[in-house]
Design an enzyme around this catalytic site. Sequence first.
Site, short mmCIF file in Angstrom:
data_model
loop_
_atom_site.label_atom_id
_atom_site.label_comp_id
_atom_site.label_asym_id
_atom_site.label_seq_id
_atom_site.Cartn_x
_atom_site.Cartn_y
_atom_site.Cartn_z
N SER A 1 0.87 -1.19 0.00
CA SER A 1 0.00 0.00 0.00
C SER A 1 0.90 1.23 0.00
O SER A 1 2.08 1.13 0.37
CB SER A 1 -0.87 -0.02 1.26
N TYR B 1 -1.75 -1.41 10.64
CA TYR B 1 -1.87 -1.61 9.19
C TYR B 1 -0.63 -1.08 8.48
O TYR B 1 -0.03 -1.78 7.65
CB TYR B 1 -3.14 -0.90 8.70
N1 LIG Z 1 -9.03 -0.75 -0.85
C1 LIG Z 1 -8.00 0.05 -0.79
O1 LIG Z 1 -8.14 1.27 -0.98
C2 LIG Z 1 -6.61 -0.49 -0.55
C3 LIG Z 1 -5.53 0.39 -0.60
C4 LIG Z 1 -4.23 -0.11 -0.45
C5 LIG Z 1 -4.04 -1.46 -0.25
N2 LIG Z 1 -5.10 -2.30 -0.19
C6 LIG Z 1 -4.84 -3.71 0.03
O2 LIG Z 1 -5.50 -4.48 -0.94
C7 LIG Z 1 -5.90 -5.73 -0.39
C8 LIG Z 1 -7.41 -5.94 -0.62
O3 LIG Z 1 -8.10 -4.87 -0.01
P1 LIG Z 1 -9.68 -4.67 -0.16
O4 LIG Z 1 -9.92 -3.23 0.01
O5 LIG Z 1 -10.19 -5.38 -1.34
O6 LIG Z 1 -10.18 -5.45 1.17
P2 LIG Z 1 -11.64 -6.04 1.49
O7 LIG Z 1 -11.72 -6.12 2.98
O8 LIG Z 1 -12.66 -5.25 0.79
O9 LIG Z 1 -11.58 -7.51 0.88
C9 LIG Z 1 -10.62 -8.39 1.40
C10 LIG Z 1 -10.95 -9.83 1.03
O10 LIG Z 1 -9.94 -10.64 1.67
C11 LIG Z 1 -10.58 -11.67 2.41
N3 LIG Z 1 -9.76 -12.01 3.57
C12 LIG Z 1 -9.57 -11.27 4.69
N4 LIG Z 1 -8.80 -11.93 5.55
C13 LIG Z 1 -8.49 -13.11 4.98
C14 LIG Z 1 -7.73 -14.22 5.40
N5 LIG Z 1 -7.17 -14.25 6.61
N6 LIG Z 1 -7.60 -15.27 4.56
C15 LIG Z 1 -8.21 -15.26 3.34
N7 LIG Z 1 -8.96 -14.23 2.90
C16 LIG Z 1 -9.10 -13.17 3.71
C17 LIG Z 1 -11.94 -11.10 2.81
O11 LIG Z 1 -12.87 -12.13 3.11
C18 LIG Z 1 -12.30 -10.30 1.57
O12 LIG Z 1 -12.94 -11.10 0.59
C19 LIG Z 1 -5.51 -5.69 1.08
O13 LIG Z 1 -4.28 -6.31 1.25
C20 LIG Z 1 -5.39 -4.20 1.36
O14 LIG Z 1 -4.52 -3.92 2.41
C21 LIG Z 1 -6.39 -1.85 -0.32
#
Ligand SMILES: NC(=O)c1ccc[n+]([C@@H]2O[C@H](COP(=O)([O-])OP(=O)(O)OC[C@H]3O[C@@H](n4cnc5c(N)ncnc54)[C@H](O)[C@@H]3O)[C@@H](O)[C@H]2O)c1
Length: 265
Positions: free
Chosen positions: A142, A156
């Site tokens: 991120s 985080y």
């Molecule tokens: N959304 C953003 O703006 C953003 C920004 C930077 C980085 N990220 C990173 O992108 C990735 C996805 O983010 P997102 O926003 O889609 O999250 P989200 O919470 O919307 O979706 C995450 C998915 O991962 C699954 N998950 C959670 N814990 C798990 C585990 N222990 N084992 C297996 N599956 C698991 C959840 O069930 C869900 O389907 C993350 O690593 C997050 O840190 C997101």
Amino acid sequence: MKKLDGKVALITGAAVGLGEGIAEVYAKYGAKLCMVDLSPEVEATADRLRKDYGAEIITYVGNVADKEQMKAAAAQTVKQFGALHIACCNAGVCRLAPFEEMTDEMRDFHIDVNIKGVWNSCQAVVPYMLQQGGGSIVIASSVTGDLVADAGEAAYAMTKAALVGLTKCLAVEYADRNIRVNCTQLGYARTPMVEKMAQESNPADPESAIRDIAVGVPMKRLAKPTEVGELFAFLGSDESSYLTGSQVVIDGGSTLPETMSMGTN
Ligand SMILES: NC(=O)c1ccc[n+]([C@@H]2O[C@H](COP(=O)([O-])OP(=O)(O)OC[C@H]3O[C@@H](n4cnc5c(N)ncnc54)[C@H](O)[C@@H]3O)[C@@H](O)[C@H]2O)c1
């Protein structure tokens, strides 16, 4: 010939949000998929992609924090499709709290999923990649942690910054064996995670918290999950064959402005 024809990819956290967007773009480009998620909802997402793109997909309901489960997911992928070329280590969690109130349990939850989860996923896929003569690993870091941070994100930010270190080390360790390892540094996309963060940031008006993210982004909007999926597809594919150890920022310019008040705009 599509960008990912003939490729087999394992994608974690694939039920919703960015993982769903990544899986959609991979399916569009012809990859065979193993979609992994803690939530059984992953099967419904896979079914949509099978219908929309005719993609060959298996699902695995499991926890990235559990190494044996990740080994089983990788083994099932290879059993089903005969290879495992790409791993998208996307699953992650984010909970906000003032640092002085953040419990050790909350800290360890982030370490278990965000750091150990990616560690486990990499250890599960690398043996197959070594056997078959190469592969590509794409890790969801991120901008948070390595480049910027907001208050309340200590656990985080710490875990996401750690993934940059893991990316660099694995990249150099496996470069001569044709396994490439890169990480993405996303600003904000609208996903269930960000909707929950908006709820925690402004319980009275979470929509305004999301609108205000866009105000600080030079492109004036959040990313779409499929835009992030396109970057994962490029990094997973042979098109990025000379890229390894890179941290690729995808943020609509959000980390660029020096101030919100100076300049001609
Ligand atoms: N959304 C953003 O703006 C953003 C920004 C930077 C980085 N990220 C990173 O992108 C990735 C996805 O983010 P997102 O926003 O889609 O999250 P989200 O919470 O919307 O979706 C995450 C998915 O991962 C699954 N998950 C959670 N814990 C798990 C585990 N222990 N084992 C297996 N599956 C698991 C959840 O069930 C869900 O389907 C993350 O690593 C997050 O840190 C997101």
